[in-house]
Scaffold this motif. Sequence first.
Motif, PDB file in Angstrom:
ATOM      1  N   GLN A  21     -56.264 -12.862  -5.580  1.00 28.99           N
ATOM      2  CA  GLN A  21     -57.317 -13.312  -6.599  1.00 28.99           C
ATOM      3  C   GLN A  21     -58.748 -13.033  -5.811  1.00 28.99           C
ATOM      4  O   GLN A  21     -59.751 -12.869  -6.604  1.00 28.99           O
ATOM      5  N   ASP A  22     -58.837 -13.370  -4.624  1.00 27.02           N
ATOM      6  CA  ASP A  22     -59.932 -12.942  -3.855  1.00 27.02           C
ATOM      7  C   ASP A  22     -60.530 -11.451  -4.167  1.00 27.02           C
ATOM      8  O   ASP A  22     -61.568 -11.366  -4.430  1.00 27.02           O
ATOM      9  N   ALA A  23     -59.619 -10.634  -4.063  1.00 24.51           N
ATOM     10  CA  ALA A  23     -59.891  -9.127  -4.317  1.00 24.51           C
ATOM     11  C   ALA A  23     -60.172  -8.958  -5.531  1.00 24.51           C
ATOM     12  O   ALA A  23     -61.346  -8.046  -5.765  1.00 24.51           O
ATOM     13  N   ILE A  24     -59.846  -9.529  -6.665  1.00 26.51           N
ATOM     14  CA  ILE A  24     -60.044  -9.269  -8.187  1.00 26.51           C
ATOM     15  C   ILE A  24     -61.636 -10.054  -8.192  1.00 26.51           C
ATOM     16  O   ILE A  24     -62.462  -9.331  -8.854  1.00 26.51           O
ATOM     17  N   LEU A  25     -61.825 -11.234  -7.518  1.00 22.44           N
ATOM     18  CA  LEU A  25     -63.360 -11.826  -7.574  1.00 22.44           C
ATOM     19  C   LEU A  25     -64.206 -10.661  -7.098  1.00 22.44           C
ATOM     20  O   LEU A  25     -65.405 -10.502  -7.520  1.00 22.44           O
ATOM     21  N   ARG A  26     -63.863 -10.100  -6.053  1.00 24.70           N
ATOM     22  CA  ARG A  26     -64.748  -8.947  -5.390  1.00 24.70           C
ATOM     23  C   ARG A  26     -65.021  -7.774  -6.274  1.00 24.70           C
ATOM     24  O   ARG A  26     -66.087  -7.495  -6.418  1.00 24.70           O
ATOM     25  N   THR A  27     -63.889  -7.315  -6.779  1.00 23.57           N
ATOM     26  CA  THR A  27     -63.937  -6.187  -7.917  1.00 23.57           C
ATOM     27  C   THR A  27     -64.842  -6.733  -9.056  1.00 23.57           C
ATOM     28  O   THR A  27     -65.779  -5.742  -9.500  1.00 23.57           O
ATOM     29  N   PHE A  28     -64.734  -8.061  -9.490  1.00 20.30           N
ATOM     30  CA  PHE A  28     -65.559  -8.586 -10.634  1.00 20.30           C
ATOM     31  C   PHE A  28     -67.155  -8.361 -10.181  1.00 20.30           C
ATOM     32  O   PHE A  28     -67.932  -7.813 -10.782  1.00 20.30           O
ATOM     33  N   GLU A  29     -67.352  -8.956  -8.954  1.00 24.32           N
ATOM     34  CA  GLU A  29     -68.700  -8.973  -8.591  1.00 24.32           C
ATOM     35  C   GLU A  29     -69.409  -7.559  -8.352  1.00 24.32           C
ATOM     36  O   GLU A  29     -70.520  -7.175  -8.571  1.00 24.32           O
ATOM     37  N   ARG A  30     -68.706  -6.441  -7.835  1.00 22.57           N
ATOM     38  CA  ARG A  30     -69.159  -5.031  -7.786  1.00 22.57           C
ATOM     39  C   ARG A  30     -69.217  -4.549  -9.292  1.00 22.57           C
ATOM     40  O   ARG A  30     -70.358  -4.077  -9.096  1.00 22.57           O
ATOM     41  N   ARG A  31     -68.507  -4.854 -10.219  1.00 29.24           N
ATOM     42  CA  ARG A  31     -68.781  -4.547 -11.252  1.00 29.24           C
ATOM     43  C   ARG A  31     -70.151  -5.125 -11.924  1.00 29.24           C
ATOM     44  O   ARG A  31     -70.873  -4.400 -12.547  1.00 29.24           O
ATOM     45  N   ILE A  32     -70.367  -6.179 -11.719  1.00 29.52           N
ATOM     46  CA  ILE A  32     -71.599  -7.152 -12.223  1.00 29.52           C
ATOM     47  C   ILE A  32     -72.884  -6.312 -11.484  1.00 29.52           C
ATOM     48  O   ILE A  32     -73.859  -6.096 -12.340  1.00 29.52           O
ATOM     49  N   ARG A  33     -72.626  -6.074 -10.174  1.00 31.00           N
ATOM     50  CA  ARG A  33     -73.981  -5.490  -9.603  1.00 31.00           C
ATOM     51  C   ARG A  33     -74.137  -3.972 -10.079  1.00 31.00           C
ATOM     52  O   ARG A  33     -75.418  -3.783  -9.852  1.00 31.00           O
ATOM     53  N   ARG A  34     -73.293  -3.695 -10.649  1.00 33.91           N
ATOM     54  CA  ARG A  34     -73.393  -1.949 -11.154  1.00 33.91           C
ATOM     55  C   ARG A  34     -74.424  -2.166 -12.419  1.00 33.91           C
ATOM     56  O   ARG A  34     -74.944  -1.046 -13.036  1.00 33.91           O
ATOM     57  N   LEU A  35     -74.522  -3.196 -12.992  1.00 35.07           N
ATOM     58  CA  LEU A  35     -75.348  -3.316 -14.161  1.00 35.07           C
ATOM     59  C   LEU A  35     -76.798  -3.077 -13.802  1.00 35.07           C
ATOM     60  O   LEU A  35     -77.203  -3.728 -12.957  1.00 35.07           O
ATOM     61  N   SER A  36     -77.582  -2.612 -14.794  1.00 34.91           N
ATOM     62  CA  SER A  36     -78.904  -2.387 -14.552  1.00 34.91           C
ATOM     63  C   SER A  36     -79.962  -3.530 -14.701  1.00 34.91           C
ATOM     64  O   SER A  36     -80.917  -3.428 -13.913  1.00 34.91           O
ATOM     65  N   SER A  37     -79.707  -4.586 -15.312  1.00 35.43           N
ATOM     66  CA  SER A  37     -80.717  -5.460 -15.130  1.00 35.43           C
ATOM     67  C   SER A  37     -80.091  -6.944 -15.132  1.00 35.43           C
ATOM     68  O   SER A  37     -79.114  -7.304 -15.245  1.00 35.43           O
TER      69      SER A  37
END
Length: 152
Positions: free
Chosen positions: A93-109
């Motif tokens: 679950q921690d790894a899933i949350l880190r993946t989620f945060e990485r995906r969010i950080r890739r957004l442009s704005s």
Amino acid sequence: MTLQPRLVSFDAPSGRSSPLFEYDTTTLAEAATSPPLPSILLICDNLPWRIRVSSSLPNLFVTNYDVLQAIHISLRIPIVHAEWPLCGTPQDQDAILRTFERRIRRLSSEPARADERAKSVRRIDCLMGMTKLVRITPSEDPEVFAMEWGRP
């Protein structure tokens, strides 16, 4: 199912070229299974959910397009609180949350990041970065197929 993408050069208005992939519509319209089936079930060791794929046209068979569309739609579904225990160990679950945060950080704005963060963790985050569909293989059950994912 075998889809062979064709690399297409696209000249953006900025003058830079970026690669785009397109699929032949004939390939997308082909039956995803042999023999053709009206519906199939996709499973994956990394996902606690199964993906039911049905023909997009009544009384016909599942096409390659149907499979890709069902996978895309299914992986975009947010994980609700009651499903969180299905997502493995606390370390998973921690790894899933880190993946989620990485995906969010890739957004442009920042507004896009805030909007996506409000929508919560999605099923695709459970793949923990393994977002390249490597293959779909048959199982012992003729209507069940296993998805194998890898890193892009």
